[in-house]
Design a protein around this motif. Structure first.
Motif, PDB file in Angstrom:
ATOM      1  N   ARG B  16     -79.673  42.536  -4.458  1.00 24.02           N
ATOM      2  CA  ARG B  16     -80.727  43.471  -5.277  1.00 24.02           C
ATOM      3  C   ARG B  16     -79.577  44.253  -6.451  1.00 24.02           C
ATOM      4  N   TRP B  22     -80.156  41.393 -16.593  1.00 25.26           N
ATOM      5  CA  TRP B  22     -79.333  41.453 -17.615  1.00 25.26           C
ATOM      6  C   TRP B  22     -78.722  40.047 -18.083  1.00 25.26           C
ATOM      7  N   MET B  25     -72.774  40.165 -17.721  1.00 22.54           N
ATOM      8  CA  MET B  25     -72.193  41.227 -18.072  1.00 22.54           C
ATOM      9  C   MET B  25     -71.092  40.849 -19.095  1.00 22.54           C
ATOM     10  N   HIS B  46     -90.040  46.408 -10.434  1.00 24.95           N
ATOM     11  CA  HIS B  46     -88.862  45.725  -9.973  1.00 24.95           C
ATOM     12  C   HIS B  46     -89.334  44.094  -9.449  1.00 24.95           C
ATOM     13  N   ILE B  55     -88.071  38.944  -3.678  1.00 23.18           N
ATOM     14  CA  ILE B  55     -88.265  39.979  -2.731  1.00 23.18           C
ATOM     15  C   ILE B  55     -89.975  39.925  -2.192  1.00 23.18           C
TER      16      ILE B  55
ATOM     17  N   GLY C  30     -90.741  45.534  -3.533  1.00 24.47           N
ATOM     18  CA  GLY C  30     -89.446  45.427  -4.464  1.00 24.47           C
ATOM     19  C   GLY C  30     -88.622  46.469  -4.477  1.00 24.47           C
ATOM     20  N   TYR C  31     -89.017  47.680  -3.547  1.00 26.61           N
ATOM     21  CA  TYR C  31     -88.346  48.857  -3.596  1.00 26.61           C
ATOM     22  C   TYR C  31     -87.893  49.204  -2.298  1.00 26.61           C
ATOM     23  N   ALA C  32     -88.234  48.227  -1.588  1.00 26.13           N
ATOM     24  CA  ALA C  32     -87.834  48.249   0.098  1.00 26.13           C
ATOM     25  C   ALA C  32     -87.089  47.375   0.457  1.00 26.13           C
ATOM     26  N   TRP C  33     -86.129  46.709  -0.392  1.00 22.94           N
ATOM     27  CA  TRP C  33     -85.204  45.773   0.051  1.00 22.94           C
ATOM     28  C   TRP C  33     -83.833  46.009  -0.620  1.00 22.94           C
ATOM     29  N   GLN C  34     -83.001  46.600   0.210  1.00 24.59           N
ATOM     30  CA  GLN C  34     -81.705  47.256  -0.076  1.00 24.59           C
ATOM     31  C   GLN C  34     -80.598  46.893   1.097  1.00 24.59           C
ATOM     32  N   PRO C  35     -80.124  45.621   0.683  1.00 22.96           N
ATOM     33  CA  PRO C  35     -78.948  45.210   1.725  1.00 22.96           C
ATOM     34  C   PRO C  35     -77.698  45.849   1.407  1.00 22.96           C
ATOM     35  N   ILE C  36     -77.328  46.381   0.536  1.00 18.20           N
ATOM     36  CA  ILE C  36     -76.135  46.970   0.340  1.00 18.20           C
ATOM     37  C   ILE C  36     -76.046  48.529   0.501  1.00 18.20           C
ATOM     38  N   HIS C  77     -84.602  56.467  -8.828  1.00 20.25           N
ATOM     39  CA  HIS C  77     -83.311  55.647  -8.744  1.00 20.25           C
ATOM     40  C   HIS C  77     -83.245  55.141 -10.289  1.00 20.25           C
ATOM     41  N   THR C  79     -80.398  52.246 -11.827  1.00 17.75           N
ATOM     42  CA  THR C  79     -80.643  50.814 -12.047  1.00 17.75           C
ATOM     43  C   THR C  79     -80.870  50.173 -10.392  1.00 17.75           C
ATOM     44  N   GLY C  80     -80.621  51.030  -9.165  1.00 21.55           N
ATOM     45  CA  GLY C  80     -81.370  50.837  -8.101  1.00 21.55           C
ATOM     46  C   GLY C  80     -80.621  50.160  -7.364  1.00 21.55           C
ATOM     47  N   TRP C  81     -79.248  50.003  -7.178  1.00 25.14           N
ATOM     48  CA  TRP C  81     -78.686  49.247  -6.286  1.00 25.14           C
ATOM     49  C   TRP C  81     -78.224  50.031  -5.118  1.00 25.14           C
ATOM     50  N   ASP C  96     -88.789  55.203 -10.303  1.00 25.80           N
ATOM     51  CA  ASP C  96     -88.124  54.145 -11.164  1.00 25.80           C
ATOM     52  C   ASP C  96     -87.934  54.623 -12.463  1.00 25.80           C
ATOM     53  N   ASN C 143     -73.353  46.609 -14.531  1.00 24.44           N
ATOM     54  CA  ASN C 143     -74.508  46.451 -14.355  1.00 24.44           C
ATOM     55  C   ASN C 143     -75.177  47.758 -13.796  1.00 24.44           C
ATOM     56  N   GLN C 215     -76.938  60.983  -4.388  1.00 27.69           N
ATOM     57  CA  GLN C 215     -77.651  59.813  -4.167  1.00 27.69           C
ATOM     58  C   GLN C 215     -79.301  60.294  -4.402  1.00 27.69           C
TER      59      GLN C 215
END
Lengths: 484, 420, 523
Positions: B16, B22, B25, B46, B55, C30-36, C77, C79-81, C96, C143, C215
């Motif tokens: 994600r 983009w 970069m 998104h 996703i 799409g807003y519920a996927w955050q591996p990082i 958020h 860029t939402g990472w 968003d 980014n 955050q």
């Protein structure tokens, strides 16, 4: 037990001042403000004593007014606004706890003056970032907490600089240490782990140090601070760039700052330059940009020489001429002045004895507009141009500048004093309207300043309620005039 | 049947990071033209981005959400321009984003989530062998006045495949005609299939009807073999992509070299067989058609492992081997031309808006996308956008006319002709 | 699946327009996927009840007020990472901010810009460069949102020596507080321009962030003034390629060197001296040993098996990259002369990187645009980081020493890819300031079944950072961390909890990455 006895129990009878004459001196200062005479002055010697004083104030409900610097006071910050106040005089807390050459940082208690610290850091081959010729008795910690501008914008990254960490007794009586000094570990353990309390941020997700800075003692008391230092140059050269018109200096100053060449970098009008150097103003050009360049540890002459060449080339493009001597003022003399605290009498008072300083933040490109308005206002109030010292100090790499007008007059002469009062108010309000940002509100303009930002006032009152819920810390200052 | 499950690992690998939204970069040159994905830039949520579509698809595969009409719309609101994949693969080796986009459409079709506009295209393809709802008998009209062999009557060295839009779009007939004349005049033994030419089938594959492509491919391959041609030349970048990527990826091999008209012309120029002469005093910029550029990159076949983390980089469909230089070489060889680049070029070019079935189904979105590109072209100060794809030319012309933009559109061959 | 009430949904539609609100499950996923930085080792995070896309501060304020009215939590958020960008529980509203993407002003003379949340650092930098300026970019890459880095997150950028630290580069701030009140911090709050963030009086920037941000827990930052810094390279360099294939012509006044030290101590020594000498544009410890894993991950697996090559790579363990940059040849010549003398004095070696054909890649991607960090995803699709407090550099190096041992243990277990356990990266920031960071990145495949070992590593790394260096590692502020660190650090969490209570009376800010209000901690 009465308050006096309680205080004696904390700091000892020698350190509680009850002498009416001395107490009376806190009722007013060289600002136009008059307040209340404090009940006592206490002189704590340690963190514990300060904390117990704050606990006591909370318990008994008396106000505390902090004071660190000696000598005359100008801004009214230490004048109690309410009856029954106790002045906490930090002048006995004079330890220079540590000077760390490698990390270029010092830790000092609030009673330490610029003169004292400057001598200590020089021994280590370091340089202290100072405001422009502070009065010799000026407390370093007070200056840091007041967010006073320093003269080398190159080293000034953020508004909090050069303040790093603080040890605090908050208005609730709680201890709080800011920045990376907060922990983990004691100071001694941190030193052993090669830390030096230099990072101002945090701890965690709040910057209480940043909140305390600028609060004029209304939220808490500092019992030590760490200050960022720089390497002492092995050679320094000072140049003066004269101009008839302030505008002629602005773009050149921007360019120099962009190139990161000068250390000291400030603009003075002839009145202020005269006040600083003692040279008669009539032989000086209306405006002078003062800058220094330096050689450091490695190849200092080479550094000076390439910088000189670069700046000369730049200067010709802007039609300005850096010189080392100007109308009786030499660069060498100015270096001596800029590197040390001021001497008595305080330079701002040297011309007329009295001075009222009107200062705010703006950007360099707008500085001329403020000068024009000040001159217009001075004319309309029949205030002599020769009594207006002007100082423009780029801050934060030149992102903004501190702008200061010293309105000099004989305050023993009621008419002159009144004239200054009126001009200060009138010009101050005009500057507010023009977008001058009074980040450090003082004196009669405080209400006008806060009336511009009602949302900020609302937030500040919430903050006051968090850190000083009982309102014991310097009540009545800033926007905390009414019950919070 | 959709092969989407085979790509589950690709979808799960999305971090994600949003690079897919983009321009890579290293290539962001301004704030205004920093984006690569028209879909998320127009619809914002998104789920419209490349990563977001992965996703979304994964969510469906995992049974977290269902494929609905609304979801299918999200999947179809995408030109399949492949910009997201270029930006993603700049960093990643293990995600074939564009394949996920293609397979998710196939899944929609499998489950009967189809768009009426796309059905029209498919019907037209089935009935009349073209994507445009035109009659098969009229396909050869564009070449009526051309004096070139028809492969139905004789063998040729080179087969010119005009593609649906150049064949039927009267405004663009000149492009096909000019290319053929140009090659003929250069001494090339070139022929056409006339009314017997059929659609390449690529559009069917893109809008999710993957099985349909095979029929067209078989037809195409048979015709080519019969012609004796050793080379296919096409001026259409959609067809080019189909030949270079979709056919080989799906095991459909004509066994014959395929070149885009600009590639072939650039080659002939190098050999001295084509030489622009006349001055063309014009400032122009070049728009890389997605399907000739990054998506025109030949299918990098030969790797068959499961774990894409172990896949050698040479099998990565990074887009950088697309056709970028030949059209530029041609333009630059024309005397008098002042050639300027836009900010987003080559494999990180912005799409014209017409691809992936969007032109047919979502004209407003297509139009917005095209106008973004026209604005970018105008910023260069160019008098004309030069390109090499009938879909790009069609939509740019329409939008320029509709919005009174002060810029023209030319095909590369138009400039060449001005110079001869 | 939790949904918003119909009334609330309708109010949101009225606030921003129907097309900018959604409760379609797929859109929400799409807003519920955050591996990082998803420390649960999951990839899915709780699904929001709806997502809304405001375009203006006024719309943000309306949304926040609607949340207050209906007592529904929200999470904004940019860029939402990363995991903190998404709601921590179902039923929340995701805001968003991607429609707020304008650079409102770029003040060349006063070196600052006013930006909205969705301006990514690369956009800001591209525009700033045209005026001889640049911006700080955190390690996560260009980014990321310039605003979010400065207001809400933590992070360190390789160019910090000349571009500072995001949280300290803030000037004026526009802030929709959790209550829905708009607060403009500093000069813009007094109808002045955006050049200053403190005052009148106390610096309220201290409420919104410390070394870390909240955050997205404490309202929405809708505009900021952000400091820009001098940039001396070409204003619009001609760059070919997209990443590893990048080529650029670099002017001779931009020179980069590898600095190799014989040991940790000497590396710290040269770093201090470089800072004191004021010669460099940036100086960052970089890891040659991890190079194969970043640039050729498949070959790396073989390379690291070779003892001679390992030994070769580890010989260059204490290595940094330094950029000398100026508009003037004289100045760069002086800088180089000083650098070489410092190296001699400290027993280090400098090697000129700018003489090589591929130099443009290093200059542009590392020296200017701070891009390569994302390469940490190449090897296994995932990475984590630890250690790396913002501290005096001697201590940062101490953290590096400690980190190297701990990470090796987990490499041996197979929890991370072998990269010889060289320390990740980190340098000194803010010119002469001597503080900086050195963090330890580690690469892995999330699906390898070793998740619990990695959690163990994170705990151990957090513990060892505190015990052995008295620092707080980068991974040390996950949800609930205040329970451990609060008591160690003056009970900071109680002050944060009081701030939370004061600014968020209806408790609508998602507090997972912050603290609960004080009445919950001190009933």
């Amino acid at each position: 037990m009465g308050t006096k006895e309680d205080l004696i129990q904390i700091v000892g009878s020698d350190n509680v001042v009850t002498d009416k004459c001395i107490l009376e001196t806190f009722r007013s200062d060289l600002s136009f403000h008059e307040g209340e005479t404090p009940e006592y002055i206490v002189k704590p010697k340690s963190f514990d004593e300060v904390q117990r004083i704050v606990w006591l104030a909370n318990e008994k409900g008396f106000p505390l007014v902090p004071c660190s610097s000696g000598g005359e006071r100008f801004k009214g910050t230490t004048i109690p606004e309410t009856k029954g106040a106790v002045v906490v005089d930090f002048s006995s807390m004079k330890k220079i706890v540590r000077v760390d050459r490698r990390n270029k940082v010092a830790m000092v208690e609030p009673g330490v003056t610029f003169a004292e610290l400057q001598a200590a850091v020089e021994k280590e081959g370091l340089r202290l970032e100072m405001p422009l010729l502070p009065k010799p008795e000026k407390s370093v910690v007070a200056s840091l907490l007041e967010r006073e501008p320093t003269t080398c914008p190159k080293y000034n990254w953020d508004a909090i600089d050069p303040l790093c960490c603080l040890e605090l007794v908050l208005g609730t009586g709680d201890k709080f240490v800011t920045g990376n000094a907060a922990g983990p570990g004691t100071l001694e353990q941190q030193w052993a782990a090669k830390q030096a309390q230099k990072v101002s941020m945090g701890p965690a997700q709040t910057d209480i140090g940043r909140i305390i800075q600028g609060s004029q003692g209304t939220l808490g008391l500092a019992t030590w601070a760490t200050i960022k230092l720089e390497v002492k140059p092995s050679i320094q050269k000072c140049y003066l760039v004269p101009a008839n018109d302030l505008e002629d200096l602005i773009m050149f100053t921007y360019k120099m700052l962009w190139r990161k060449l000068p250390d000291h970098c400030l603009i003075l009008n002839n009145i202020n330059l005269s006040a600083i150097t003692g040279v008669d103003h009539s032989g000086l050009p209306p405006w002078v940009l003062v800058y220094t360049i330096s050689g450091l540890e490695y190849f200092p002459e080479d550094r000076i020489s390439y910088m000189e060449e670069e700046i000369y080339e730049m200067a010709s493009g802007f039609n300005v001429q850096p010189v080392q001597k100007l109308g009786g003022v030499s660069g060498d003399k100015l270096i001596g002045l800029l590197n040390k605290p001021g001497k008595a009498p305080y330079w701002k008072q040297s011309l007329k004895g009295g001075v009222k300083e009107l200062f705010f933040l703006t950007t360099l490109d707008k500085s001329s507009e403020f000068v024009t308005i000040m001159h217009q206002k001075a004319v309309s109030h029949n205030f002599p141009k020769e009594n207006t010292g002007i100082y423009i100090q780029p801050i934060r790499h030149g992102t903004g500048c501190h702008m200061s007008f010293n309105l000099m007059a004989d305050f023993n002469n009621a008419e002159e004093k009144d004239k200054v009062k009126i001009l200060y108010d009138d010009a101050g309000k005009a500057f507010l309207e023009m977008g001058g940002f009074f980040s450090r509100p003082h004196g009669t303009l405080v209400d006008a300043i806060y009336s511009k930002c009602p949302d900020t006032v609302l937030a500040l009152k919430k903050v006051k309620n968090i850190f000083d819920p009982k309102g014991v810390m310097n009540p009545g200052k800033l926007c905390f005039g009414e019950e919070v | 049947m959709s092969n989407i499950s085979a790509l589950k690992k690709d979808m799960e690998s999305c971090s994600r990071c949003s690079h897919c939204k983009w321009v890579p970069m290293a290539q962001i040159k301004s704030s205004r033209f920093a984006k690569i994905c028209p879909s998320v830039d127009y619809y914002h949520f998104h789920a419209y981005s490349g990563g977001g579509k992965m996703i979304a698809t994964n969510s469906i595969l995992e049974g977290r959400s269902e494929l609905t009409d609304n979801v299918a719309e999200i999947i179809y609101k995408c030109q399949l321009c492949g910009g997201c994949q270029v930006s993603c693969l700049a960093y990643r080796d293990d995600i074939d984003l564009a394949d996920v986009l293609l397979e998710s459409r196939s899944k929609c079709v499998d489950e009967a989530y189809v768009l009426p506009e796309h059905l029209d295209v498919i019907e037209s393809m089935k009935r009349e062998d073209n994507t445009l709802g035109m009659l098969k008998k009229d396909r050869g009209n564009w070449a009526e006045d051309l004096d070139v062999p028809n492969i139905n009557t004789g063998k040729v060295d080179v087969l010119f495949h005009a593609g649906c839009r150049y064949s039927y779009d009267e405004d663009l007939h000149r492009v096909a005609v000019n290319w053929v004349n140009l090659f003929k005049n250069a001494g090339i033994d070139i022929g056409i299939a006339g009314k017997d030419e059929a659609c390449c089938g690529g559009r069917a594959f893109e809008i999710g009807y993957q099985g349909e492509m095979k029929n067209f491919a078989d037809d195409m391959i048979g015709r080519v073999k019969a012609s004796g041609a050793k080379l296919i030349i096409t001026p259409c970048s959609d067809c080019y992509y189909t030949f270079k990527y979709l056919y080989p990826k799906n095991g459909l091999d004509a066994g014959i070299e395929v070149l885009h008209a600009t590639e072939y012309a650039a080659l002939l120029m190098k050999e001295g067989k084509l030489k622009p002469r006349k001055n063309v005093d014009m400032k122009v910029t070049y728009h890389d058609p997605c399907h000739l550029g990054r998506r025109g990159e030949i299918y990098r076949s030969g790797w068959t492992g499961d774990d894409k983390l172990l896949r050698p980089v040479r099998f990565k469909q990074s887009g950088m081997l697309g056709i970028f230089d030949p059209p530029r070489d041609i333009i630059n060889s024309i005397p008098g031309i002042d050639f300027v680049e836009m900010e987003r070029i080559r494999e990180y070019s912005w799409c014209c808006g017409a691809g992936g079935g969007v032109y047919e189904a979502y004209p407003e979105f297509a139009s917005w996308t095209a106008n973004e590109r026209i604005e970018e072209a105008k910023k260069t100060g160019a008098e004309a956008i030069v390109t090499a794809c009938p879909w790009c030319e069609r939509i740019f012309n329409d939008e320029i006319e509709a919005n009174a933009h002060d810029i023209k559109v030319y095909d590369v061959v138009d400039l060449l002709f001005m110079s001869f | 699946m939790k949904l918003l009430s119909k009334d609330m949904y309708k109010e949101l539609e009225d606030a921003v327009g129907k097309e900018f609100v959604s409760q379609e499950p797929v859109v929400l996923d799409g807003y519920a996927w955050q591996p990082i930085f998803n420390l649960t080792n999951q990839k899915w995070t709780p699904r929001p009840a709806a997502v809304v896309l405001p375009e203006t501060t006024e719309e943000v304020q309306k949304i926040v007020k609607i949340c207050n009215k209906h007592k529904v939590k929200f999470k904004p958020h940019s860029t939402g990472w990363a995991a903190w960008g998404s709601p921590s529980e179902e039923g929340e509203l995701q805001i968003d901010l991607r429609r707020m993407g304008k650079i409102i002003e770029l003040d060349e003379k006063n070196k600052y810009a006013i930006v909205e949340p969705y301006v990514c650092c690369a956009q800001l930098m591209a525009e700033a460069m045209k005026k001889g300026l640049t911006c700080h970019v955190i390690g996560a890459g260009p980014n990321t949102s310039a605003l979010a880095s400065a207001t809400s997150a933590w992070g360190y950028g390789g160019t910090g020596l000349s571009t500072g630290y995001s949280g300290r580069n803030l000037l004026g701030v526009e802030w929709v507080q959790p209550s829905g009140d708009i607060l403009r911090l500093g000069s813009p709050g007094s109808d002045s321009s955006w050049f200053s963030g403190e005052g009148p009086g106390p610096g309220l920037r201290g409420l919104m962030r410390g070394f870390a941000g909240t955050q997205g827990s404490l309202g929405v930052f809708t505009k900021i003034g952000i400091k820009l810094f001098p940039y001396y390279g070409p204003k619009e360099p001609k760059v070919d390629g997209v990443l590893l294939d990048v080529q650029v012509d670099v002017p001779e006044t931009e020179k980069m060197f590898f600095v190799v030290a014989p040991n940790f101590q000497k590396y710290a020594d040269i770093t201090y001296k470089v800072g004191d000498a004021e010669i460099a544009n940036w100086f960052t410890r970089s890891t040659l040993a991890a190079g194969p894993e970043l640039f050729m991950p498949r070959a790396a697996k073989k390379i690291y098996k070779s003892k001679p090559i390992r030994s070769l790579l580890q010989t260059f363990q204490h290595q940094g990259v330094i950029l000398l940059s100026s508009v003037s040849k004289r100045e760069v010549a002086y800088q180089e002369k000083v650098l070489r003398q410092i190296a001699k004095d400290t027993g280090c070696v400098v090697v000129d990187l700018s003489q090589t054909a591929g130099y443009g890649f290093w200059w542009w991607l590392m020296g200017v645009r701070s891009i390569p960090t994302a390469l940490t995803f190449r090897a296994g699709g995932d990475f984590l980081t630890s250690y790396g407090s913002p501290v005096e550099y001697d201590n940062a190096i101490k953290q590096a020493e400690v980190a190297t041992q701990y990470k090796q243990k987990y490499i041996d277990k197979g929890s991370f890819f072998d990269d010889t356990s060289d320390i990740g990266w980190g340098g000194i920031y803010e010119g002469t300031a001597n503080w900086g960071h050195v963090e330890m990145a580690a690469m892995f495949v999330r699906s390898d079944g070793k998740a619990s070992e990695r959690m163990e590593y994170l705990e151990e790394s957090a513990e060892s950072t505190v015990k052995q260096t008295l620092g707080l590692g980068l991974s040390n502020l996950p949800p609930g961390s205040w329970k451990i660190y609060g008591p160690m650090l003056n009970n900071y969490h109680l002050w944060q909890a009081r701030i939370k209570k004061a600014l968020d009376p209806n408790r609508v800010g998602d507090e997972e990455w912050y603290v609960p209000p004080i009445d919950e901690l001190e009933p």
